[in-house]
Design an enzyme around this catalytic site. Structure first.
Site, PDB file in Angstrom:
ATOM      1  N   GLY A 177      40.696  16.663 -21.001  1.00  0.00           N
ATOM      2  CA  GLY A 177      39.625  17.667 -21.037  1.00  0.00           C
ATOM      3  C   GLY A 177      39.076  17.918 -19.654  1.00  0.00           C
ATOM      4  O   GLY A 177      39.746  17.648 -18.651  1.00  0.00           O
ATOM      5  N   ASN A 178      37.873  18.466 -19.603  1.00  0.00           N
ATOM      6  CA  ASN A 178      37.235  18.701 -18.304  1.00  0.00           C
ATOM      7  C   ASN A 178      35.732  18.543 -18.456  1.00  0.00           C
ATOM      8  O   ASN A 178      35.226  18.299 -19.548  1.00  0.00           O
ATOM      9  CB  ASN A 178      37.624  20.092 -17.770  1.00  0.00           C
ATOM     10  N   ARG A 179      34.996  18.692 -17.351  1.00  0.00           N
ATOM     11  CA  ARG A 179      33.577  18.360 -17.346  1.00  0.00           C
ATOM     12  C   ARG A 179      32.656  19.514 -17.742  1.00  0.00           C
ATOM     13  O   ARG A 179      31.457  19.424 -17.566  1.00  0.00           O
ATOM     14  CB  ARG A 179      33.168  17.896 -15.942  1.00  0.00           C
TER      15      ARG A 179
END
Ligand code: C5P
Length: 399
Positions: free
Chosen positions: A202-204
């Site tokens: 995923g990502n932030r």
């Protein structure tokens, strides 16, 4: 504004509402009905608004108090609105200060009903609501299902929360002709691409920019659909939310609705790649002593893929979060994804990008022009973006 409080137990929540509105900068003039005073005291509201609470049609304030209140109000909100109050408002009665003020105003009126669920579903209450909404043009917000003063109701009856009422008041004040009745689609948040049942790539992204845009578009009068990846944020009030996990799910959810949309804003941080072969059970450390290789394959580009299925003449906006060659990259995206605006931000700049409450963006247009905006909250950036989208909508509809 005038905040009318009528006699129901939900009146205790209106103290918080009066306080929140005052802190947002509103001049809140509270009007209590006689039965409201059985639940909450005038002095309590005086304490949070800093203004005397009004209760009487005929008082030392002068005989034409209702005329002055009606004229000076930019908006009138009644929360809670009881069954008795709705009946009086529907009939145009003028038997107390609040009802008389409603007749004397031409400001928008927001009613937040609250009562027992059986009372709410009674045909007479429904008929009164229908009348105040369709004939008198009042907006009716809630009630919702949930815990009631006496037990758990089976149907709606519970007043919406103070924070939601604030949003509804914002919409009554903030409607703009460019957006009223328009359909707006937002994508927001990250996507999570499973490696196994418990792990993901995923990502932030927090979803804040997209959620702020959804809220702001709704306040301007749009019908908003928010397709959101996993985010800890609450669903914005009034917005229809579709929650998804992966990019493929987000793509499907967007394709389901995009043909009807007047505006599409792609604010999601979609994972560009997903594990090719997600495992059906949890990967064990002991089974991979040499480490774990995860092969990634490309995800669909949702913004680009929607190009040919968007409503003709609709407006599409994308984001470009970059660490290098910001403007050059943003121009490429405009072209490839068929966008009308790209909101570019530099992930390395202080106060910009993921996880912050603020953003520093540059608006890039198809003619190559760029418009840098100063550091602002994401809510303010959302308003700036929608100002520009509104201008494009007005242009296209020949306004
Ligand atoms: O190509 P890049 O990911 O930098 O483009 C960013 C823009 O494209 C954003 O508006 C983002 O929401 C959208 N996008 C998308 N689907 C993807 C990747 C990006 O809709 N798979």
């Amino acid at each position: 504004m005038v905040l009318g409080v009528t006699g129901g137990i939900a009146a205790y929540k209106s103290i918080q509402l009066a306080r929140d509105l005052t802190r947002l900068g509103a001049e809140v003039q509270v009007v209590l009905t006689r039965s409201a005073q059985k639940f909450v005291a005038p002095l309590t509201f005086e304490g949070v608004t800093g203004r005397p609470t009004l209760t009487d049609l005929f008082s030392a304030e002068g005989a034409a108090l209702h005329i002055r209140l009606g004229r000076e109000a930019d908006v009138i909100c009644v929360a809670p609105a009881t069954a008795d109050f709705l009946a009086r408002a529907a009939q145009g009665r003028a038997d107390d200060l609040l009802c008389t003020t409603l007749l004397a105003t031409r400001a928008p009126v927001v009613l937040c009903p609250a009562m027992n669920d059986k009372m709410f579903s009674h045909r007479q209450v429904q008929a009164n609501l229908e009348h105040v909404h369709t004939e008198l043009g009042y907006s009716v917000e809630g009630p919702v299902a949930g815990a009631l003063a006496v037990g758990e109701g089976e149907g709606p009856g519970r007043m919406i929360e103070p924070s939601q009422i604030v949003q509804a008041i914002g919409r009554a004040l903030g409607r703009s002709p460019d957006f009223t009745g328009r359909r707006v689609l937002l994508t927001a948040g990250p996507t999570q691409e499973p490696i196994d049942p418990v792990r993901y790539v995923g990502n932030r992204s927090s979803g804040r920019m997209g959620y702020a845009l959804a809220e702001a578009a709704w306040r301007r009068g749009a019908e908003v659909t928010l397709v959101s990846g996993p985010s800890s944020l609450d669903a914005p009030y009034g917005v229809s939310i579709v929650r998804v996990g992966t990019a493929v799910e987000m793509d499907r959810a967007v394709r389901d609705v995009i043909a009807k949309m007047d505006v599409s804003i792609f604010a999601a941080a979609v994972a560009d790649f997903r594990p090719t072969d997600p495992k059906g059970s949890k990967v064990k450390r002991a089974a991979s002593p040499e480490g774990l290789a995860v092969h990634l394959e490309e995800n669909p580009d949702i913004a680009k893929g929607s190009r040919d299925v968007r409503k003709p003449g609709s407006i599409a906006v994308g984001f470009a979060l970059e660490t290098d060659d910001l403007i050059e990259n943003a121009r490429g995206k405009l072209e490839r994804k068929g966008l009308d605006l790209v909101v570019a931000n530099d992930a390395t700049e202080d106060g910009a990008g993921f996880g912050t409450d603020t953003n520093v963006v540059t608006i890039v247009r198809p003619d190559g022009s760029t418009e840098p905006l100063p550091l602002q909250s994401k809510a303010e950036v959302a308003e700036e973006i929608l100002d520009r989208v509104g201008a494009l909508l007005a242009d296209r509809s020949g306004g």
